[in-house]
Every structure is written in structure tokens, then in C-alpha cells.
Design an enzyme around this catalytic site. Structure first.
Site, mmCIF file in Angstrom:
data_model
loop_
_atom_site.group_PDB
_atom_site.id
_atom_site.type_symbol
_atom_site.label_atom_id
_atom_site.label_comp_id
_atom_site.label_asym_id
_atom_site.label_seq_id
_atom_site.Cartn_x
_atom_site.Cartn_y
_atom_site.Cartn_z
ATOM 1 N N GLU A 296 1.046 -1.192 -0.075
ATOM 2 C CA GLU A 296 -0.107 0.042 -0.007
ATOM 3 C C GLU A 296 0.851 1.209 0.049
ATOM 4 O O GLU A 296 0.904 2.104 0.869
ATOM 5 C CB GLU A 296 -0.838 0.160 1.467
ATOM 6 N N PRO A 297 1.549 1.502 -0.986
ATOM 7 C CA PRO A 297 2.391 2.870 -1.074
ATOM 8 C C PRO A 297 1.350 4.076 -1.385
ATOM 9 O O PRO A 297 0.568 3.905 -1.973
ATOM 10 C CB PRO A 297 3.241 2.691 -2.337
ATOM 11 N N GLY A 298 1.902 5.022 -0.582
ATOM 12 C CA GLY A 298 0.849 6.340 -0.661
ATOM 13 C C GLY A 298 1.913 7.347 -1.079
ATOM 14 O O GLY A 298 2.103 7.694 -2.238
ATOM 15 N N ARG A 299 2.710 7.663 -0.010
ATOM 16 C CA ARG A 299 3.668 8.848 -0.268
ATOM 17 C C ARG A 299 4.674 8.429 -1.527
ATOM 18 O O ARG A 299 5.016 9.438 -2.335
ATOM 19 C CB ARG A 299 4.490 8.692 0.931
ATOM 20 N N ARG A 336 3.388 20.025 7.891
ATOM 21 C CA ARG A 336 4.144 18.833 7.870
ATOM 22 C C ARG A 336 5.133 19.277 8.873
ATOM 23 O O ARG A 336 5.588 18.595 9.927
ATOM 24 C CB ARG A 336 4.440 18.003 6.868
ATOM 25 N N CYS A 367 -1.352 33.554 11.755
ATOM 26 C CA CYS A 367 -1.204 34.034 12.976
ATOM 27 C C CYS A 367 -0.862 32.867 13.884
ATOM 28 O O CYS A 367 -1.557 32.575 14.647
ATOM 29 C CB CYS A 367 -2.298 34.581 13.571
ATOM 30 N N TYR A 397 0.478 14.129 1.383
ATOM 31 C CA TYR A 397 0.107 14.740 2.718
ATOM 32 C C TYR A 397 0.290 16.397 2.719
ATOM 33 O O TYR A 397 0.548 17.042 3.573
ATOM 34 C CB TYR A 397 0.984 14.159 3.823
HETATM 35 C C1 LIG Z 1 -0.856 5.861 5.527
HETATM 36 C C2 LIG Z 1 -0.936 4.373 5.113
HETATM 37 C C3 LIG Z 1 -0.200 3.775 4.123
HETATM 38 C C4 LIG Z 1 0.721 4.746 3.330
HETATM 39 O O1 LIG Z 1 1.718 5.068 3.948
HETATM 40 P P1 LIG Z 1 2.860 5.738 3.152
HETATM 41 O O2 LIG Z 1 3.688 6.212 4.165
HETATM 42 O O3 LIG Z 1 2.057 7.078 2.601
HETATM 43 O O4 LIG Z 1 3.328 5.066 1.975
HETATM 44 C C5 LIG Z 1 -0.466 2.390 3.749
HETATM 45 N N1 LIG Z 1 -1.185 1.792 4.589
HETATM 46 C C6 LIG Z 1 -1.931 2.359 5.649
HETATM 47 C C7 LIG Z 1 -2.987 1.329 6.528
HETATM 48 C C8 LIG Z 1 -1.835 3.753 6.187
HETATM 49 O O5 LIG Z 1 -2.445 4.214 7.045
#
Ligand SMILES: *Cc1c(COP(=O)(O)O)cnc(C)c1O
Length: 438
Positions: A296-299, A336, A367, A397
Site C-alpha cells: 500500500e504505497p501512498g507517499r 508537516r 497568525c 500529505y
Molecule cells: C498511510 C498508510 C499507508 C501509506 O503510507 P505511506 O507512508 O504514504 O506509504 C499505507 N497503509 C496504511 C494502512 C496507512 O495508514
């Protein structure tokens, strides 16, 4: 002389006049066309990241391997359209994300619904939207899903989120796999086994496997290898003790991204190969049928696809102390640093850094003393009101965490593809910000 900063990722270059180019498109031109602050995304880079994750997973785990984009990193309609076109799966964490994905025409059978506290309304909405899988955090939620699925005559597929007890060596606020985490059921305490038995005993849910996510900004492949080992070991125990064979093992996301030149570059392809070697080895050793492996890559899908352009306002030099360069955005479009002291690289967008430079904090317009984008940035000494600067690697993010603090309207999102620009989210106006006031 201070070392000139490099441009961090290969989609960034400088034009003949020193202007910053993203995916070959002039950043100052985009700032003039759309105004600042502005989120600028290289859509082709996002697609390239999706394809390389998918290719690496397919090579290591076969055709059915799953790459799920953790959409909380950047969640808006255009992103879900891209994910749909790239045949990706997605993670969603709220009704709002489900709704947005639906509006993009995303096939929700490829969506996994996370979160540690899904409300009954969320559960109803997700089931009615025919979400593929729930990733269940705890027993309370499991009972609620079973009840709501039962009322609708549905058998809901799910994974159980487990905490494998791994320290990802990352910032505490983004470490999620330790036993005392707010997420998931711990293997060590026996709660993971307990919730597995509960899931198997309920008649309106179908347990398909197990999930874990150890944290974010992980640079050490070992962390993922350990996660795969622990998860497969647990799956094997459930098979031996209770006759349940997991079909899916999801080892989460968290692949580290390079925000500054001193951070390492994680070799994701190599990392996936190593995860595969360990997983195949463990399965052989335990005589466990190789499950479908999901990540599950996001970032790492979206971060380096984008930058944020700002216009400099006040430049304040406090003799003997420090300097502040203020911009027309801040913690409202990128919270962040304020939240986690996250590092970023901020550079001039209209010219090269040059040699006559100084060290300064780059701060926002809110502010709030904590409204700092970054400290210790190197800027041209003569930087002044009206000059454009860019904060790099803001694809993850940033927009998704943006707020209207101080009633500041959020910036627009513009996508670049094949040299052309296209608005994905328009700029908010003060009227938008006040639109819900009754
Ligand atoms: C946030 C999250 C991700 C993704 O994390 P990254 O650091 O963005 O790759 C994957 N799985 C779960 C369950 C998350 O909460």
C-alpha cells in the site's frame, strides 16, 4: 560558499534563464497563469511510479499481486481517475474518500476501507457502495460490520489489521506497527488470534487474510522483510490451530521518500525483490500456500510528483539573530513541519541559487509562531517581495492535510502531462471558505 542544492528528482530541471521546470514546464509560467500558492503535479511521474510498483510486484509475486495506492496521501478526483486508468487498487479511510473515488468512476471492488474507528454510517455507506474489502481494526468494528452486512443480506469480505510488534525506526507519530499502537490487534497479546476466531465465527463476513502497516518514511528494507515474516508466521499458526488459510497478506506501505539531499533513496524494486525472497522462503519452509501479497504505497507514489510555488512577501532580518522569508501560504497548505518537523527543500523558482546566499527560515502567513515551512534554507541574499520560490516534494500529505485556518482559501491543484497543464482543483475563494456558514 554554501553548496548549491541539487534538484532532488529527475523531473526537475532549470531552463536557460535559470527558471525551474517541472516535467519540462516552466514553474514561473504556471504561477503567472494560476496564481500562488499553487500545487503543481507531474501526472506522468505518478503514472510511472504506479507502473514500476506494479511491474516489480508482478515479477516477484505474479499476476494477482496487489498494489493499493494509499489515497490519503493525495485524495482528489483526478488522482482516482489516474489510479483507475493505471488499474491500481486503492486504500480509502473515510466516506469522503469513498465518495470522491466513486465520482471519479473508480471500481470500488478494488478498494480497501481502512481506519481505526469506522462509524456505523461509514460502514453502511461503504457496504452500499460495494466496497471490495474492509480492513478491520478491532472486534467492536467487526461486530458492527457483521450486523450491518447482515441487515443488507451481504457477505462482506475483509482483512484483519494486526500489529506485528515491529519498530520501523521512524518518527513516533508515523510509527504504527508497535504493540501499543492505536491501530490494529496485537499478535503478541493474543488479541490477533482472538479477533481471527471472532471473524471466523460470524456469518455475514468472509475473512480473506491479514494486514499490517508498520509506519511511514521507512528506509530500511529489513522492516518490510520482518513484517512479511511475522505476518506469514501468524497466518501459518492460524492454519495449523484453526484450519483457516489466509488468501491475502497485506504488508502495508510506508516506503521512504527523499525530501532533502542528505536523505537516502530507497531502491523500491530491490526492496520488493527481497520481500519476495523472504516470503517465498517462509512459505516453502512452513509448507504454506503462497497467498496474494498486497502493498500500500501512498507517499512514494505521489510525493516527488509535485511541488508548491509561493510568492515571497515580507523579508525580515533580525540582526544578530535570524531571518524570515514569508510566503503567501504556510501551514494551511503544508502543515508537516508544524506537525512533525518534516524536512523539505525550498529553492528559488525563477533563478538559480547563485553564490551570494544567506540562511533563513521560510515561514507562512498564519497568525501562529509555529507556522514555519522550513528552517535553515539557503536563499539568494537579495531575495525580495514578489519573487517566486518552490517547496519540493509536496505531492503527499500536503493538499490532503490542508486546512482553512485563519480562513485562508486552499490553493488550486494543477496537473502537468505531456507538456500541457490542466486544472484538477480550482482555487478556493473567501466565499467558498464561508459557504457553509448558515
Ligand atoms: C498511510 C498508510 C499507508 C501509506 O503510507 P505511506 O507512508 O504514504 O506509504 C499505507 N497503509 C496504511 C494502512 C496507512 O495508514
Amino acid at each position: 560558499m554554501v553548496k548549491c542544492k541539487e534538484l532532488l528528482s529527475e523531473n526537475l530541471t532549470r531552463g536557460a534563464g535559470g527558471e525551474l521546470l517541472l516535467a519540462g514546464v516552466s514553474v514561473p509560467d504556471m504561477a503567472r497563469k494560476y496564481g500562488t500558492p499553487l500545487y503543481l503535479y507531474d501526472e506522468d511521474r505518478i503514472r510511472e511510479r504506479c507502473r514500476s510498483f506494479k511491474a516489480a510486484m508482478k515479477e516477484s509475486f505474479g499476476e494477482e499481486a496487489l498494489v493499493l495506492y494509499a489515497s490519503k496521501a493525495a485524495s482528489f478526483k483526478r488522482i482516482y481517475e489516474i489510479m483507475s486508468e493505471e488499474n491500481m487498487g486503492i486504500d480509502v479511510v473515510s466516506s469522503g474518500e469513498i465518495y470522491t473515488a466513486q465520482r471519479a468512476g473508480f471500481d470500488l471492488s478494488r478498494a480497501f476501507f481502512h481506519s481505526n474507528n469506522k462509524t456505523d454510517a461509514d460502514i453502511e455507506y461503504a457496504i452500499e457502495s460495494k466496497i471490495g474489502y474492509f480492513v478491520v481494526d478491532n472486534a467492536e468494528e467487526l461486530y458492527a460490520i457483521d450486523r450491518i452486512a447482515g441487515e443488507r443480506g451481504v457477505i462482506q469480505r475483509l482483512l484483519l489489521r494486526l500489529t506485528p510488534g515491529i519498530d520501523p525506526h521512524t518518527f513516533a507519530a508515523v510509527a504504527t506497527g508497535k504493540v501499543d499502537s492505536k491501530f490494529g490487534s496485537a499478535i503478541e497479546t493474543g488479541q490477533a488470534e482472538e479477533i481471527t476466531l471472532t471473524a471466523l465465527s460470524l456469518s455475514n463476513v468472509e475473512l480473506c487474510g491479514f494486514h499490517c502497516h508498520v509506519g511511514s518514511m521507512v528506509f530500511e528494507a529489513d522492516v518490510f522483510l520482518e513484517a512479511a515474516r511475522v505476518m506469514l508466521g501468524f497466518a501459518n499458526e492460524m492454519r495449523l490451530s484453526h484450519g483457516f488459510t489466509a488468501k491475502i497478506i497485506d504488508i502495508g506501505g510506508g516506503f521512504g521518500v527523499r525530501y532533502t539531499e542528505d536523505q537516502p533513496q530507497l531502491d523500491i524494486e530491490k526492496c520488493i525483490k527481497e520481500i519476495a525472497e523472504i516470503s517465498h522462503g517462509v512459505c516453502r519452509e512452513l509448507d504454506f500456500p503462497m497467498p496474494v501479497i498486497a502493498i500500500e504505497p501512498g507517499r512514494s507514489i505521489v510525493a516527488d510528483a509535485a511541488l508548491t510555488v509561493y510568492t515571497v512577501g515580507t523579508v525580515k532580518r533580525i540582526p544578530g539573530y535570524k531571518s524570515y522569508v514569508s510566503v503567501d501560504g504556510g501551514m494551511t497548505d503544508n502543515p508537516r513541519f508544524a506537525l512533525y518537523k518534516s524536512p523539505y527543500t525550498i529553492i528559488p523558482a525563477e533563478r538559480d541559487l547563485g553564490e551570494d546566499v544567506f540562511v533563513t527560515s521560510i515561514v507562512g502567513r498564519c497568525c501562529e509562531s509555529g507556522d514555519i515551512l522550513q528552517e535553515n534554507q539557503i536563499m539568494p541574499r537579495d531575495i525580495a517581495r514578489g519573487e517566486l520560490i518552490a517547496c519540493l516534494t509536496t505531492g503527499a500529505y500536503n493538499y490532503s492535510m490542508a486546512s482553512n485556518y485563519n480562513r485562508i482559501p486552499r490553493p488550486p491543484v494543477v496537473m502537468l502531462s505531456g507538456g500541457t497543464d490542466r486544472l484538477a482543483i480550482r482555487r478556493e475563494t473567501p466565499k467558498d471558505v464561508a459557504a457553509l456558514d448558515v
